[in-house]
Design an enzyme around this catalytic site. Structure first.
Site, PDB file in Angstrom:
ATOM      1  N   GLY A  61       0.805  -1.221   0.000  1.00 36.23           N
ATOM      2  CA  GLY A  61       0.000   0.000   0.000  1.00 36.23           C
ATOM      3  C   GLY A  61       0.833   1.263   0.000  1.00 36.23           C
ATOM      4  N   GLY A  62       2.142   1.118  -0.290  1.00 35.47           N
ATOM      5  CA  GLY A  62       2.991   2.303  -0.380  1.00 35.47           C
ATOM      6  C   GLY A  62       3.093   3.089   0.903  1.00 35.47           C
ATOM      7  N   SER A 146       5.389  -5.696  -1.565  1.00 37.09           N
ATOM      8  CA  SER A 146       5.556  -4.286  -1.945  1.00 37.09           C
ATOM      9  C   SER A 146       6.104  -3.494  -0.750  1.00 37.09           C
ATOM     10  CB  SER A 146       4.228  -3.724  -2.454  1.00 37.09           C
ATOM     11  OG  SER A 146       4.431  -2.500  -3.135  1.00 37.09           O
ATOM     12  N   GLU A 325       8.083  -5.506 -14.213  1.00 38.89           N
ATOM     13  CA  GLU A 325       7.449  -4.442 -13.436  1.00 38.89           C
ATOM     14  C   GLU A 325       8.454  -3.338 -13.133  1.00 38.89           C
ATOM     15  OE1 GLU A 325       6.381  -4.987  -9.265  1.00 38.89           O
ATOM     16  OE2 GLU A 325       7.106  -7.051  -9.413  1.00 38.89           O
ATOM     17  N   HIS A 355       2.309  -6.168 -11.064  1.00 39.37           N
ATOM     18  CA  HIS A 355       2.689  -5.966  -9.671  1.00 39.37           C
ATOM     19  C   HIS A 355       1.758  -6.680  -8.691  1.00 39.37           C
ATOM     20  CE1 HIS A 355       4.867  -4.051  -6.450  1.00 39.37           C
ATOM     21  NE2 HIS A 355       3.764  -3.532  -5.959  1.00 39.37           N
TER      22      HIS A 355
END
Length: 381
Positions: A61-62, A146, A325, A355
């Protein structure tokens, strides 16, 4: 500019996997920040003598969005718990920009310390019931996707070697980093091939003067053959002349409906990849400490201000990334440098995957392959 606030609730159309063999329950692990974690446990252990390993799942979720309540996170945790026959723990963490880094790492650390506290009470401190019965505190693994993979790296650095004593009674045996979200001021080849931003605000046309207006970075995309092309290019040129951070992309042979009318076309795919990179760059601006750059140690493990990992004893790490990616070059460079330092690192590249190859499609053949790879990685540790 109005302050950004992370969304509290998001509507999802993702159906939940119905798996009657897995049960789950939420527990509070940080009273100070009102943070919960969710335990997923097989209803029964097929082995009466072998304890269940423990797998932490750190969502992506960055650092700006994401929650253990998201259905695709629940789906992947259900699959992991069932296929690996493990207790899966998914903790939440505070989100940027309200809580910038290192808040997320502090919370991930607290989530591991929560397990240590339970181990000190033999799995039951009066609040857990039977949820930690039959689990192996000596076989704990951390899987991060991520931005969760970024957290996994930093946990590996903290709790490797002599740092393992900090988690006494809990032993992390290995880390799995799925497309870990790293960055840096110097762009990689994959990053250079895509513009930085993906935001175009038409209301700016009505502004009498933008000379003194502080604008966030803007990406403008237009079809080379559409009627608006000249006006859009003029808009971009004028912003550039005013010293604004503007990126301009012209799509050869495309008309006005290049994106919405053909959402599965190669052009649409290119636009989406551009937007993905926009989001990743924006996540860093929102999440790093005020005044920091993308070479902050939380962002770039091998940046100029990052501590050397040469003498750090790291537990085994498995890194998985898709071949094309945006993060691929940076993730491969991370893995290569760790290997050159003599670390126990395994690297897998997945051909033709995007991703969200794991969390977005938890029942796909690719997800099957990832789970089998993780299972093999865990099997001898």
């Amino acid at each position: 500019m109005a302050p950004f606030h992370a969304p509290k609730e998001i509507e999802f159309k993702t159906p939940l996997l119905d798996h009657e063999q897995i049960i789950h329950k939420d527990f509070l692990f940080s009273e100070q920040h009102n943070l919960h974690l969710r335990l997923y446990k097989p209803k029964s252990n097929p082995s009466s003598t072998k304890k269940l390993p423990i797998l932490y799942h750190l969502h992506g979720g960055g650092f700006c969005f994401g929650s253990l309540t998201y259905p695709h996170h629940q789906n992947i945790c259900v699959r992991l718990g069932n296929e690996l026959q493990a207790l899966v723990i998914e903790p939440d963490h505070r989100l940027a920009p309200e809580d910038r880094l290192t808040a997320a790492l502090d919370d991930a650390t607290s989530a591991l310390k929560w397990l240590q506290d339970k181990a000190m009470h033999d799995g039951d401190d009066g609040n857990m019931g039977t949820w930690l019965d039959g689990v192996d505190f000596d076989r704990v693994f951390v899987l991060g996707y991520s931005s969760g993979g970024n957290l996994g790296h930093h946990l590996a650095v903290r709790f490797g070697g002599s740092g393992a004593a900090e988690l006494a009674l809990v032993r992390v045996r290995g880390y799995v980093l799925l497309s870990p979200f790293f960055g840096g001021l110097k762009k990689t080849r994959c990053e250079e091939e895509r513009p930085f931003e993906g935001f175009w605000n038409l209301e700016m046309y009505d502004s009498p003067s933008l000379a003194e207006v502080a604008l966030d970075p803007i990406l403008v995309i237009v079809g080379a053959d559409e009627i608006l092309r000249d006006r859009v290019k003029d808009y971009s040129t004028k912003l550039e002349e005013l010293g604004k951070n503007i990126e301009y992309l012209e799509l050869e042979g495309e008309q006005h409906g290049y994106f919405t009318d053909r959402p599965t076309s190669a052009t649409a795919a290119r636009v989406i990849e551009t937007i993905k990179f926009f989001m990743s760059d924006k996540f860093w601006r929102l999440s790093v400490p005020i005044g920091a750059t993308q070479d902050h140690p939380m962002v770039n493990p091998f940046g100029p201000s990052s501590p050397s990992l040469a003498e750090v004893a790291l537990d085994p790490i498995l890194v998985i990334v898709r071949a094309d990616e945006i993060l691929r070059d940076r993730v491969k460079d991370y893995s290569t440098k760790l290997e050159e330092l003599g670390k126990n690192i395994e690297y897998l590249e997945l051909e033709g995957e995007q991703h969200g190859y794991f969390t977005d499609r938890p029942t796909s053949a690719t997800a099957d392959r990832v789970i089998e790879t993780v299972k093999f990685f865990m099997s001898d540790k």
